[in-house]
Scaffold this active site. Structure first.
Site, PDB file in Angstrom:
ATOM      1  CB  CYS A 303     -32.798  -8.380 -13.331  1.00  0.00           C
ATOM      2  SG  CYS A 303     -31.546  -7.141 -12.979  1.00  0.00           S
ATOM      3  CB  ILE A 304     -36.995 -10.733 -14.211  1.00  0.00           C
ATOM      4  CG1 ILE A 304     -37.126  -9.481 -13.342  1.00  0.00           C
ATOM      5  CG2 ILE A 304     -38.121 -11.705 -13.894  1.00  0.00           C
ATOM      6  CD1 ILE A 304     -38.377  -8.686 -13.599  1.00  0.00           C
TER       7      ILE A 304
END
Length: 460
Positions: A303-304
């Site tokens: 994700c990040i």
């Protein structure tokens, strides 16, 4: 044609640039019917999940636990074997669900993509990584969506959950389906609902985490809402698939920016001779207006490190800039290099160069209590230290092997205290990790900011 061949063929046929910045979605005709399946359409499966990874498998298990007939699809037979043998990295609650599902005749695993035609709803949960230049790699998503379109059947709900750019649901599903004669909202139903799986963390069950969903038409959103409501307590419907796609990008960009800020405060506090965690812990006592983020060696996972780059990539077409996001992602990307630089200084202060030094890295997974190495900062740190001539080893109770960044593979050391390291880098602190022996280590670099103060411990 085998399933793998099918995916590769579709990937080649749909490998053009799917980037889109539409000002408004096409005006799809609205149909009267909004049920996933009519009485005239008898589907073998209620839901097919495309991609049985860290998101797809828990999603499939949650839907199966709600009483639905579930088909789990993955082009990797090796991955399916791991699931059947119950060796997949799962929470304890999901392990129990997997055991039950494997005994359930309404739960099926397969690599045969033609079975997509026999599911009332199809949910795409495949990886959307970035390449070494931080450019989105849409090849897996394009191939999966092409397969979904190829086998699409009237009456189906087709839903993306993979994080990607705004407009991807329209570009990769709705438009190809319409070109095939299946109009969204009339013949089929197309929606986007961002996944919200937190690997290794069981604070919230799948059912307790609200889901956001948006359809390419209102009817599509209604059908998707009903599917999600069967396994989720709260479903928040947004006006469009575009809004749902942007919601996911906002969620993870928010986290990225705040982690970058926490890293900056760690550096500031170091210069001002104070402990950053003392400051963050104190600020966390405020019951409103503050959310705690902690500094570290970088960020990993699916994700990040990746999601904000999908937004930045898309904005470049419109010649738009996002300075706060760009600076945050640059800071995050440079964090592993900072670990290496600090390691060099620690060794130099001990009259020991990096070349020939023995460096032990504790924990290589990107977060505690998972075996996930995706985008882990530890891999970049290990590769850089080896390139500088260091002898590097690692120990991780969750990960038995890790790439060394130079074509080789390292094996986890079972007794790191006996390895004889000149420097120990604490990268990921798993809950079952024994760390008492660090008191006797020559030097320790703590990237978690949580080890007790000691003469041999240096904070990142």
């Amino acid at each position: 044609m085998t399933p793998n061949t099918k995916v590769k063929t579709l990937k080649a046929e749909h490998s053009g640039n799917a980037q889109s910045l539409h000002t408004q979605a096409p005006a799809w005709p609205e149909g009267a019917g909004t049920r996933i399946a009519t009485q005239d359409q008898a589907f073998t499966f209620d839901v097919a999940i495309v991609g049985m990874g860290y998101v797809g498998l828990p999603t499939a298990l949650a839907i199966n636990a709600s009483g639905r007939r579930v088909l789990g699809l993955d082009v990797s037979d090796a991955r399916l074997a791991v699931i059947r043998e119950q060796r997949a990295d799962l929470l304890d609650s999901d392990r129990e669900r997997l055991s039950n599902a494997l005994l359930d005749p309404t739960f099926m695993l397969s690599s045969d993509l033609s079975l997509l035609a026999h599911a009332a709803a199809v949910v795409v949960c495949v990886p959307t990584p970035v390449d070494e230049y931080l450019v989105p790699d849409l090849s897996i998503l394009r191939a999966a969506c092409a397969s979904v379109v190829d086998f699409a059947t009237p009456g189906q709900l087709l839903m993306l959950t993979s994080t990607t750019y705004v407009g991807s649901t329209r570009d990769l599903l709705a438009l190809p389906l319409a070109a095939k004669g299946l109009i969204p909202g009339r013949d089929v139903f197309v929606a986007f609902s961002p996944e919200r799986i937190n690997p290794g963390v069981d604070s919230f069950s799948h059912e307790d985490v609200p889901r956001v969903v948006g359809g390419v038409t209102p009817a599509c959103g209604e059908v998707a809402e009903r599917l999600l409501s069967a396994s989720t307590k709260l479903v928040h419907v947004v006006p469009s698939a575009d809004v749902a796609e942007m919601t996911k990008l906002v969620e993870n960009t928010f986290r990225a920016v705040n982690i970058a800020l926490a890293n900056e405060f760690a550096d500031i506090c170091h210069e001002l001779n104070m402990e950053v965690m003392d400051v963050i812990d104190a600020a966390s006592t405020k019951p409103y207006g503050f959310m705690a983020f902690t500094p570290g060696p970088g960020v990993g996972g699916h994700c990040i490190p990746c999601d904000p780059h999908y937004l930045l990539w898309q904005l470049r077409k419109a010649r738009l800039t996002a300075p706060v996001i760009e600076q945050a992602m640059a800071g995050i990307a440079g964090r592993p290099h900072k670990v290496v630089e600090k390691a060099r200084r620690i060794l130099s202060d001990r009259n020991h160069g990096v070349a020939g030094a023995r460096v032990m890295v504790l924990g290589v997974a990107y977060k505690p209590d998972v075996e996930d190495l995706r985008e882990s900062p530890a891999l970049e740190i290990i590769a850089a230290l080896i390139a500088d001539g260091a002898e590097v080893a690692f120990s991780d109770p969750w990960c038995q092997t890790a790439p060394d960044g130079h074509g080789g593979t390292l094996q986890s050391e079972q007794s790191p205290a006996d390895w004889g390291a000149d420097l120990v880098i604490l990268h990921t602190r798993h809950s079952q990790m024994e760390l008492d022996w660090l008191a006797g280590a020559p030097a320790v670099l703590d990237t978690t900011y949580r080890l007790p103060k000691a003469e041999n411990v240096t904070r990142l």
